[in-house]
Scaffold this motif. Structure first.
Motif, PDB file in Angstrom:
ATOM      1  N   MET A   1       0.853  -1.206   0.000  1.00 47.94           N
ATOM      2  CA  MET A   1       0.000   0.000   0.000  1.00 47.94           C
ATOM      3  C   MET A   1       0.883   1.248   0.000  1.00 47.94           C
ATOM      4  SD  MET A   1      -3.488   0.566   0.380  1.00 47.94           S
ATOM      5  CE  MET A   1      -4.103  -0.906   1.181  1.00 47.94           C
ATOM      6  N   SER A   2       0.625   2.178  -0.912  1.00 45.88           N
ATOM      7  CA  SER A   2       1.477   3.372  -1.008  1.00 45.88           C
ATOM      8  C   SER A   2       1.195   4.310   0.162  1.00 45.88           C
ATOM      9  CB  SER A   2       1.169   4.093  -2.316  1.00 45.88           C
ATOM     10  OG  SER A   2      -0.144   4.560  -2.284  1.00 45.88           O
ATOM     11  N   GLU A   3       2.089   5.272   0.414  1.00 43.66           N
ATOM     12  CA  GLU A   3       1.926   6.272   1.482  1.00 43.66           C
ATOM     13  C   GLU A   3       0.793   7.216   1.152  1.00 43.66           C
ATOM     14  OE1 GLU A   3       5.397   6.339   4.388  1.00 43.66           O
ATOM     15  OE2 GLU A   3       3.389   7.151   4.392  1.00 43.66           O
ATOM     16  N   LYS A   4       0.567   7.371  -0.153  1.00 46.52           N
ATOM     17  CA  LYS A   4      -0.515   8.275  -0.544  1.00 46.52           C
ATOM     18  C   LYS A   4      -1.760   7.435  -0.885  1.00 46.52           C
ATOM     19  CE  LYS A   4      -1.842  11.848  -3.776  1.00 46.52           C
ATOM     20  NZ  LYS A   4      -2.680  11.186  -4.747  1.00 46.52           N
ATOM     21  N   PHE A   5      -2.878   7.922  -0.390  1.00 47.96           N
ATOM     22  CA  PHE A   5      -4.128   7.196  -0.628  1.00 47.96           C
ATOM     23  C   PHE A   5      -5.041   8.012  -1.532  1.00 47.96           C
ATOM     24  CE2 PHE A   5      -2.406   5.269   3.095  1.00 47.96           C
ATOM     25  CZ  PHE A   5      -2.852   3.953   3.074  1.00 47.96           C
ATOM     26  N   ASP A   6      -5.997   7.344  -2.112  1.00 46.63           N
ATOM     27  CA  ASP A   6      -7.024   8.106  -2.843  1.00 46.63           C
ATOM     28  C   ASP A   6      -7.869   8.894  -1.838  1.00 46.63           C
ATOM     29  OD1 ASP A   6      -6.324   7.148  -5.415  1.00 46.63           O
ATOM     30  OD2 ASP A   6      -7.402   5.269  -5.011  1.00 46.63           O
ATOM     31  N   VAL A   7      -8.263   8.198  -0.757  1.00 46.37           N
ATOM     32  CA  VAL A   7      -9.137   8.847   0.232  1.00 46.37           C
ATOM     33  C   VAL A   7      -8.660   8.535   1.657  1.00 46.37           C
ATOM     34  CG1 VAL A   7     -11.538   9.178   0.985  1.00 46.37           C
ATOM     35  CG2 VAL A   7     -11.082   8.405  -1.351  1.00 46.37           C
ATOM     36  N   ALA A   8      -8.581   9.597   2.479  1.00 44.32           N
ATOM     37  CA  ALA A   8      -8.315   9.409   3.917  1.00 44.32           C
ATOM     38  C   ALA A   8      -9.587   9.798   4.656  1.00 44.32           C
ATOM     39  CB  ALA A   8      -7.161  10.287   4.369  1.00 44.32           C
ATOM     40  N   ILE A   9      -9.991   8.961   5.606  1.00 44.29           N
ATOM     41  CA  ILE A   9     -11.229   9.230   6.358  1.00 44.29           C
ATOM     42  C   ILE A   9     -10.900   9.339   7.838  1.00 44.29           C
ATOM     43  CG2 ILE A   9     -13.527   8.335   6.931  1.00 44.29           C
ATOM     44  CD1 ILE A   9     -13.559   6.941   4.203  1.00 44.29           C
ATOM     45  N   VAL A  10     -11.324  10.435   8.445  1.00 45.99           N
ATOM     46  CA  VAL A  10     -11.077  10.632   9.879  1.00 45.99           C
ATOM     47  C   VAL A  10     -12.308  10.172  10.645  1.00 45.99           C
ATOM     48  CG1 VAL A  10     -10.461  12.280  11.682  1.00 45.99           C
ATOM     49  CG2 VAL A  10      -9.739  12.701   9.316  1.00 45.99           C
ATOM     50  N   GLY A  11     -12.179   9.059  11.371  1.00 39.23           N
ATOM     51  CA  GLY A  11     -13.280   8.578  12.197  1.00 39.23           C
ATOM     52  C   GLY A  11     -13.929   7.328  11.643  1.00 39.23           C
ATOM     53  N   ALA A  12     -13.924   6.275  12.475  1.00 39.48           N
ATOM     54  CA  ALA A  12     -14.546   5.012  12.060  1.00 39.48           C
ATOM     55  C   ALA A  12     -15.878   4.826  12.757  1.00 39.48           C
ATOM     56  CB  ALA A  12     -13.604   3.846  12.363  1.00 39.48           C
ATOM     57  N   GLY A  13     -16.775   5.781  12.567  1.00 35.74           N
ATOM     58  CA  GLY A  13     -18.158   5.620  13.017  1.00 35.74           C
ATOM     59  C   GLY A  13     -18.968   5.134  11.829  1.00 35.74           C
ATOM     60  N   PRO A  14     -20.284   5.078  11.969  1.00 38.82           N
ATOM     61  CA  PRO A  14     -21.121   4.610  10.853  1.00 38.82           C
ATOM     62  C   PRO A  14     -20.937   5.437   9.575  1.00 38.82           C
ATOM     63  CG  PRO A  14     -22.431   4.887  12.845  1.00 38.82           C
ATOM     64  CD  PRO A  14     -21.077   5.377  13.179  1.00 38.82           C
ATOM     65  N   SER A  15     -20.726   6.751   9.710  1.00 37.61           N
ATOM     66  CA  SER A  15     -20.595   7.588   8.499  1.00 37.61           C
ATOM     67  C   SER A  15     -19.281   7.296   7.766  1.00 37.61           C
ATOM     68  CB  SER A  15     -20.704   9.075   8.854  1.00 37.61           C
ATOM     69  OG  SER A  15     -19.669   9.459   9.736  1.00 37.61           O
ATOM     70  N   GLY A  16     -18.178   7.331   8.503  1.00 39.58           N
ATOM     71  CA  GLY A  16     -16.865   7.123   7.885  1.00 39.58           C
ATOM     72  C   GLY A  16     -16.737   5.737   7.276  1.00 39.58           C
ATOM     73  N   LEU A  17     -17.236   4.732   7.997  1.00 39.23           N
ATOM     74  CA  LEU A  17     -17.083   3.353   7.514  1.00 39.23           C
ATOM     75  C   LEU A  17     -17.967   3.081   6.297  1.00 39.23           C
ATOM     76  CD1 LEU A  17     -16.823   1.455  10.905  1.00 39.23           C
ATOM     77  CD2 LEU A  17     -14.996   1.822   9.226  1.00 39.23           C
ATOM     78  N   THR A  18     -19.147   3.686   6.261  1.00 41.46           N
ATOM     79  CA  THR A  18     -20.005   3.500   5.080  1.00 41.46           C
ATOM     80  C   THR A  18     -19.323   4.105   3.856  1.00 41.46           C
ATOM     81  OG1 THR A  18     -21.972   3.624   6.455  1.00 41.46           O
ATOM     82  CG2 THR A  18     -22.297   3.977   4.105  1.00 41.46           C
ATOM     83  N   ALA A  19     -18.807   5.326   4.012  1.00 42.14           N
ATOM     84  CA  ALA A  19     -18.114   5.966   2.888  1.00 42.14           C
ATOM     85  C   ALA A  19     -16.948   5.082   2.441  1.00 42.14           C
ATOM     86  CB  ALA A  19     -17.620   7.348   3.309  1.00 42.14           C
ATOM     87  N   ALA A  20     -16.168   4.605   3.411  1.00 47.54           N
ATOM     88  CA  ALA A  20     -14.991   3.782   3.100  1.00 47.54           C
ATOM     89  C   ALA A  20     -15.395   2.533   2.318  1.00 47.54           C
ATOM     90  CB  ALA A  20     -14.307   3.388   4.402  1.00 47.54           C
ATOM     91  N   TYR A  21     -16.441   1.877   2.774  1.00 48.60           N
ATOM     92  CA  TYR A  21     -16.897   0.622   2.160  1.00 48.60           C
ATOM     93  C   TYR A  21     -17.240   0.842   0.673  1.00 48.60           C
ATOM     94  CZ  TYR A  21     -20.190  -3.201   1.162  1.00 48.60           C
ATOM     95  OH  TYR A  21     -20.853  -4.254   0.591  1.00 48.60           O
ATOM     96  N   PHE A  22     -18.038   1.874   0.409  1.00 53.74           N
ATOM     97  CA  PHE A  22     -18.477   2.083  -0.979  1.00 53.74           C
ATOM     98  C   PHE A  22     -17.339   2.579  -1.875  1.00 53.74           C
ATOM     99  CE2 PHE A  22     -22.654   1.848   1.057  1.00 53.74           C
ATOM    100  CZ  PHE A  22     -23.236   0.914   0.218  1.00 53.74           C
ATOM    101  N   LEU A  23     -16.419   3.337  -1.310  1.00 60.36           N
ATOM    102  CA  LEU A  23     -15.259   3.803  -2.099  1.00 60.36           C
ATOM    103  C   LEU A  23     -14.356   2.616  -2.460  1.00 60.36           C
ATOM    104  CD1 LEU A  23     -14.539   7.012  -0.019  1.00 60.36           C
ATOM    105  CD2 LEU A  23     -15.022   7.004  -2.479  1.00 60.36           C
TER     106      LEU A  23
END
Ligand SMILES: Cc1cc2nc3c(=O)[nH]c(=O)nc-3n(C[C@H](O)[C@H](O)[C@H](O)COP(=O)(O)OP(=O)(O)OC[C@H]3O[C@@H](n4cnc5c(N)ncnc54)[C@H](O)[C@@H]3O)c2cc1C
Length: 426
Positions: A1-23
């Protein structure tokens, strides 16, 4: 995994994790940074999740999600120090799958597992201190000495918006815009819960309690039945304990010792105590929800709804996470990170239930700031019923008994004013 990501998400609550899952499902490289040592360890709420968003986005939840009980009974209590009036709605089977009780910790762990299976990297025990701001564009996050670059950053930090506040990305939250929720969890065996609440093992109860639970302050109590536990809590607007010189732990203790609650909790023992902020102000204005390189989702965006009868946040968090993911997927295809491109997040939100519902209830926070709702009205309701149900040879006619219960508490003018307020706001 590279140091640079397409998306960084701050917070693993329902909102952050849903966004992460679909991305991640669309093949983007996603990292979620969570300050809690374990997934779910910092997530706290009352106890119920509405299913409409899960039916849409995670239909497999009926088999997989950590459901405790399906809410079968809705209860509303008006309480004074030593009495209570209970209004109960018993629902038929069709209503049965509208919401369920669950622990948010377990629910978040379930969502997290799905996100990881989709390819998301979740780093727990990492507190994001700030955002990388270059050329007025958010280009990732800073955690301790580490900088983590990303094309897009999603801020899903929850109601305590330290990150947004520290960077002046929104106006500072005022004490009257936030409430403090304190929750206690009591273990009691399944059979006794079933007996005490008149349900079977699949069925649960959701209760809202007004008046004494908040000692007449702006706020209220909640009660949910889990499989082997009862969760009980109080939410009070943050400026109230200071103004009225009351201590939160005493409020919770008094609530627990109320004769009615004491009976419900008999033979149980406390296994958990937690506290969390909840927003009371409604959503942030649109201009604070996106910017060059970033989007704000969930409770951090003010996507929480309190209509007085229904308290929700998880379904709004999930929906906003999905809308944020779709916005970024589209922007990523165009190779753009600018504010103009990310503005489509707002039109997506406007087409979703989030804006429809928040708009419909935008006057609710003001109406619910009326102290009479928590003080005088519960007393009037209790006194009225006590009087009208008393049989001792003195006739008690409906209207005169009602006026007597109102005397020195609520004037007829206040009653009309509050009635109209309720009609306009709720
Ligand atoms: C007392 C109470 C009762 C409630 N009852 C209900 C209910 O019954 N039903 C319902 O639907 N909603 C309820 N809510 C609202 C609901 O809990 C929230 O709306 C929902 O959890 C919001 O999800 P979220 O993902 O936006 O934020 P959260 O669930 O708050 O998650 C935010 C995450 O971000 C992490 N984080 C924050 N800052 C950083 C940082 N700098 N670095 C790394 N990680 C960070 C936190 O640790 C946390 O895990 C209640 C809330 C409270 C407080």
């Amino acid at each position: 995994m590279s140091e640079k990501f397409d998306v960084a998400i701050v917070g693993a609550g329902p909102s952050g994790l849903t966004a992460a899952y679909f991305l991640a499902k669309k093949g983007l490289e996603v990292v979620v940074l969570e300050k809690g040592g374990e997934l779910g360890s910092k997530n706290m709420y009352g106890g119920r999740i509405y299913t409409h968003v899960l039916n849409r986005y995670f239909p497999e939840y009926t088999r997989e999600a950590p459901v405790e009980r399906w809410v079968r009974k809705e209860q509303l209590y008006f309480m004074t120090k030593n009495s209570a009036v209970k209004l109960e709605f018993f629902a038929d089977d069709a209503f049965l799958k509208e919401s369920f009780t669950a622990y948010l910790t377990k629910f978040v762990q379930w969502l997290g597992k799905k996100a990881e299976e989709a390819g998301v990297l979740i780093a727990t025990g990492v507190r994001v201190d700030s955002l990388i701001l270059e050329d007025n564009t958010v280009k990732g996050v800073i955690a301790g000495d580490d900088k983590l670059y990303a094309d897009y950053t999603i801020i899903a930090e929850g109601a305590n918006t330290l990150l947004l506040d520290n960077l002046n990305l929104k106006p500072m939250t005022k004490p009257e815009e936030v409430a403090l929720g304190v929750k206690e969890v009591f273990r009691l065996d399944e059979e006794r819960i079933n007996e005490r609440f008149g349900v079977n093992s699949e069925e649960g109860v959701a209760g809202l309690l007004v008046g004494f639970p908040s000692l007449g302050s702006i706020g209220g109590g909640f009660l949910y039945t889990m499989k082997n536990e009862i969760t009980l809590g109080v939410v009070i607007r943050l400026d109230e304990p200071v103004k009225k010189k009351i201590k939160m732990y005493e409020v919770v203790e008094d609530f627990r010792m109320h004769p009615l609650i004491k009976k419900l909790l008999r033979d149980s023992y406390m296994i958990e105590y937690s506290a969390h902020f909840v927003l009371e102000r409604g959503k942030l204005p649109d201009k604070y929800l996106y910017g060059d390189g970033y989007l704000v989702v969930g409770a951090a965006a003010g996507f929480e709804l309190n209509t007085g009868l229904v308290v929700r946040g998880v379904d709004l968090a999930i929906e906003s996470g999905k809308q944020a993911a779709d916005t970024i997927i589209e922007a990523h295809e165009k190779g753009k990170q600018d504010k103009q491109t990310l503005a489509s997040y707002i039109s997506r939100l406007k087409n979703s239930f989030i804006y429809r519902e928040l708009e419909a209830f935008k006057k609710a926070p003001r109406f619910l700031s009326n102290e009479r709702l928590y003080n005088q009205y519960p007393e009037v309701v209790n006194e009225f019923l006590k009087e009208i149900l008393t049989v001792n040879g003195t006739p008690r006619r409906l209207y005169s008994t009602f006026r007597k219960a109102m005397r020195n508490k609520v004037s007829l003018l206040d009653l009309i004013r509050d009635g109209l307020g309720a009609v306009r706001s709720l």
